[in-house]
Design a protein around this motif. Structure first.
Motif, mmCIF file in Angstrom:
data_model
loop_
_atom_site.group_PDB
_atom_site.id
_atom_site.type_symbol
_atom_site.label_atom_id
_atom_site.label_comp_id
_atom_site.label_asym_id
_atom_site.label_seq_id
_atom_site.Cartn_x
_atom_site.Cartn_y
_atom_site.Cartn_z
ATOM 1 N N ALA A 114 -81.329 -31.772 36.923
ATOM 2 C CA ALA A 114 -81.708 -32.112 35.549
ATOM 3 C C ALA A 114 -82.306 -33.515 35.476
ATOM 4 O O ALA A 114 -83.183 -33.792 34.663
ATOM 5 C CB ALA A 114 -80.498 -31.998 34.633
ATOM 6 N N ASP A 115 -81.836 -34.410 36.336
ATOM 7 C CA ASP A 115 -82.386 -35.757 36.445
ATOM 8 C C ASP A 115 -83.566 -35.707 37.417
ATOM 9 O O ASP A 115 -83.390 -35.336 38.592
ATOM 10 C CB ASP A 115 -81.310 -36.706 36.970
ATOM 11 N N PRO A 116 -84.776 -36.045 36.987
ATOM 12 C CA PRO A 116 -85.946 -35.926 37.868
ATOM 13 C C PRO A 116 -85.899 -36.837 39.087
ATOM 14 O O PRO A 116 -86.669 -36.633 40.034
ATOM 15 C CB PRO A 116 -87.118 -36.300 36.948
ATOM 16 N N ARG A 117 -85.016 -37.839 39.089
ATOM 17 C CA ARG A 117 -84.895 -38.709 40.258
ATOM 18 C C ARG A 117 -84.145 -38.038 41.402
ATOM 19 O O ARG A 117 -84.233 -38.499 42.554
ATOM 20 C CB ARG A 117 -84.173 -39.999 39.881
ATOM 21 N N VAL A 118 -83.416 -36.978 41.107
ATOM 22 C CA VAL A 118 -82.610 -36.316 42.132
ATOM 23 C C VAL A 118 -83.519 -35.535 43.071
ATOM 24 O O VAL A 118 -84.270 -34.649 42.652
ATOM 25 C CB VAL A 118 -81.560 -35.391 41.489
ATOM 26 N N MET A 119 -83.442 -35.871 44.342
ATOM 27 C CA MET A 119 -84.271 -35.244 45.360
ATOM 28 C C MET A 119 -83.496 -34.281 46.243
ATOM 29 O O MET A 119 -84.097 -33.456 46.948
ATOM 30 C CB MET A 119 -84.923 -36.315 46.251
ATOM 31 N N ALA A 120 -82.167 -34.378 46.250
ATOM 32 C CA ALA A 120 -81.362 -33.483 47.085
ATOM 33 C C ALA A 120 -79.981 -33.326 46.466
ATOM 34 O O ALA A 120 -79.432 -34.273 45.896
ATOM 35 C CB ALA A 120 -81.231 -34.022 48.509
ATOM 36 N N VAL A 121 -79.426 -32.116 46.593
ATOM 37 C CA VAL A 121 -78.065 -31.839 46.136
ATOM 38 C C VAL A 121 -77.368 -31.027 47.222
ATOM 39 O O VAL A 121 -77.893 -30.000 47.673
ATOM 40 C CB VAL A 121 -78.032 -31.051 44.811
ATOM 41 N N GLY A 122 -76.220 -31.504 47.655
ATOM 42 C CA GLY A 122 -75.409 -30.786 48.626
ATOM 43 C C GLY A 122 -74.137 -30.275 47.992
ATOM 44 O O GLY A 122 -73.857 -30.542 46.822
ATOM 45 N N GLY A 123 -73.349 -29.544 48.757
ATOM 46 C CA GLY A 123 -72.119 -28.978 48.233
ATOM 47 C C GLY A 123 -70.943 -29.152 49.178
ATOM 48 O O GLY A 123 -70.990 -29.947 50.113
ATOM 49 N N ARG A 124 -69.878 -28.384 48.922
ATOM 50 C CA ARG A 124 -68.641 -28.455 49.708
ATOM 51 C C ARG A 124 -68.542 -27.212 50.586
ATOM 52 O O ARG A 124 -68.779 -26.097 50.123
ATOM 53 C CB ARG A 124 -67.437 -28.564 48.774
ATOM 54 N N THR A 125 -68.200 -27.425 51.851
ATOM 55 C CA THR A 125 -68.085 -26.338 52.814
ATOM 56 C C THR A 125 -66.650 -26.219 53.295
ATOM 57 O O THR A 125 -66.095 -27.168 53.856
ATOM 58 C CB THR A 125 -69.020 -26.572 54.017
ATOM 59 N N GLU A 126 -66.047 -25.061 53.048
ATOM 60 C CA GLU A 126 -64.649 -24.819 53.414
ATOM 61 C C GLU A 126 -64.586 -23.972 54.682
ATOM 62 O O GLU A 126 -65.348 -23.006 54.826
ATOM 63 C CB GLU A 126 -63.926 -24.093 52.282
ATOM 64 N N PRO A 127 -63.673 -24.300 55.610
ATOM 65 C CA PRO A 127 -63.570 -23.515 56.845
ATOM 66 C C PRO A 127 -62.805 -22.209 56.648
ATOM 67 O O PRO A 127 -61.851 -22.141 55.873
ATOM 68 C CB PRO A 127 -62.799 -24.454 57.783
ATOM 69 N N ILE A 128 -63.261 -21.177 57.354
ATOM 70 C CA ILE A 128 -62.496 -19.935 57.491
ATOM 71 C C ILE A 128 -62.106 -19.833 58.960
ATOM 72 O O ILE A 128 -62.942 -19.505 59.822
ATOM 73 C CB ILE A 128 -63.327 -18.702 57.088
ATOM 74 N N TRP A 129 -60.877 -20.151 59.270
ATOM 75 C CA TRP A 129 -60.422 -20.212 60.655
ATOM 76 C C TRP A 129 -60.225 -18.801 61.209
ATOM 77 O O TRP A 129 -59.600 -17.946 60.573
ATOM 78 C CB TRP A 129 -59.124 -21.001 60.753
ATOM 79 N N ALA A 130 -60.738 -18.549 62.407
ATOM 80 C CA ALA A 130 -60.618 -17.225 63.016
ATOM 81 C C ALA A 130 -59.159 -16.830 63.201
ATOM 82 O O ALA A 130 -58.805 -15.650 63.086
ATOM 83 C CB ALA A 130 -61.362 -17.204 64.355
ATOM 84 N N SER A 131 -58.312 -17.810 63.478
ATOM 85 C CA SER A 131 -56.895 -17.534 63.699
ATOM 86 C C SER A 131 -56.124 -17.340 62.400
ATOM 87 O O SER A 131 -54.937 -17.003 62.418
ATOM 88 C CB SER A 131 -56.264 -18.672 64.497
ATOM 89 N N GLY A 132 -56.784 -17.568 61.271
ATOM 90 C CA GLY A 132 -56.135 -17.387 59.982
ATOM 91 C C GLY A 132 -55.637 -18.658 59.345
ATOM 92 O O GLY A 132 -55.340 -18.680 58.141
ATOM 93 N N ARG A 133 -55.533 -19.733 60.117
ATOM 94 C CA ARG A 133 -55.103 -21.007 59.551
ATOM 95 C C ARG A 133 -55.554 -22.156 60.450
ATOM 96 O O ARG A 133 -55.845 -21.960 61.632
ATOM 97 C CB ARG A 133 -53.588 -21.055 59.366
#
Length: 331
Positions: A114-133
């Motif tokens: 919404a702000d024209p100065r913003v050139m990049a937006v990232g997010g949050r990445t959560e792990p999914i562990w193969a072992s379950g935890r």
């Protein structure tokens, strides 16, 4: 809410992740704010290219999914550049091929512009562990090792030096100003898990556009699968060493002041606090406390060793960087 169109680029390279790739595409197609298109860029794998082309050729909504070959040298940077050049959106978002996005992922990205100065937006990445935890020894401060958001990053909607490449978006004009991802940094098909290509790009971007704002919105969530092989200390050690090599390349490209600005805070504040928590947990007989403290120390030492080796190689001129100018996508 902005009315910008968003293209999503997913770079893929192996049939071993077939089900993951399909799940990633499905998560994009289920967004509450629809993407303009999804581009699957296949990294020099003719069998996978043909299989994906057939998968989406006659599927319902197939015009929303485009499959194309990496037009540059082998590697993630060139694959992303291929996707950028072929895309039509005002914003280009990137999703890892072994991750799924939550339903409002693109909506939160869009709000950031919404702000024209913003050139990049990232997010949050959560792990999914193969072992379950999470393995008891694995410190949250090092979740970047497995491509996830790590303890020490600020929460909420915050301004940052760089976004993290597997869960990120850029305004198209950012590439007009700074060019694309540099080849010579990041993963290129080699077994060594290099990275940092998005860091180098973001620093170049803010140099080209000093008024540029880069954000992370932790409501823009994806879930990233961590295979069993990456839950072991051997991978942890290999990845932290490779990160040191990568940071040396970034420092060579954009200078150590900006190239290591965030890392200094991380090393002097975040990691000592993590060691202290691990030792406290050990004293309280909590599982994994001593191991987490030891892993943090080991991670720092191996990353530092990689940085020294990478710096020596860089001074000898052993690495070539190519920053590709990105032509605007067809509209």
């Amino acid at each position: 809410m902005t009315d910008l169109d968003i293209s999503v680029v997913i770079c893929v390279y192996t049939e071993d992740r077939w089900e993951d790739i399909l799940a990633a595409v499905s998560s994009v197609r289920a967004q509450s704010r629809p993407a303009l298109e999804t581009l699957l860029v296949v990294d020099h794998n003719a069998v996978l290219l043909d299989r994906l082309s057939r998968e989406y050729k006659d599927a319902e909504g197939a015009d929303e999914v485009r499959v194309l070959a990496n037009a540059g040298p082998r590697g993630l940077s060139a694959g992303r550049n291929t996707g950028i050049a072929a895309s039509r959106g005002d914003v280009v978002a990137f999703l890892d091929d072994d991750a799924v996005a939550e339903r409002d992922w693109l909506r939160h990205f869009a709000e950031g512009y919404a702000d024209p100065r913003v050139m990049a937006v990232g997010g949050r990445t959560e792990p999914i562990w193969a072992s379950g935890r999470r393995p008891a020894w694995f410190p949250e401060e090092f979740d970047w090792v497995v491509g996830c958001t790590y303890k020490g990053l600020p929460s909420g909607l915050v301004r940052v030096r760089n976004v993290l490449g597997g869960n990120a978006s850029f305004r198209r004009t950012a590439f007009d100003a700074a060019g694309g991802f540099a080849t010579g940094i990041g993963r290129d098909g080699d077994k060594r898990p290099l990275g940092c290509e998005e860091t180098e790009l973001c620093i170049r971007l803010t140099r080209a556009r000093p008024d540029a704002v880069l954000l992370i919105d932790d409501r823009a969530v994806i879930h990233h699968r961590v295979p069993e092989a990456r839950e072991h200390f051997g991978y942890f050690r290999t990845r932290t060493y490779a990160e040191g090599l990568s940071k040396a390349l970034v420092a060579r490209s954009v200078g150590s002041d900006k190239g290591l600005e965030s890392e200094r805070r991380y090393a002097t504040r975040v990691l000592p606090a993590g060691v202290a928590r691990g030792l406290r947990d050990a004293l309280l007989a909590r599982p994994g406390g001593a191991s987490r403290a030891g892993a943090i120390v080991a991670g720092v030492l191996t990353a530092a060793g990689g940085y020294v080796v990478g710096s020596v190689r860089a001074r000898r001129g052993g690495t070539t960087f190519v920053v590709r100018e990105i032509e605007g996508g067809s509209r």
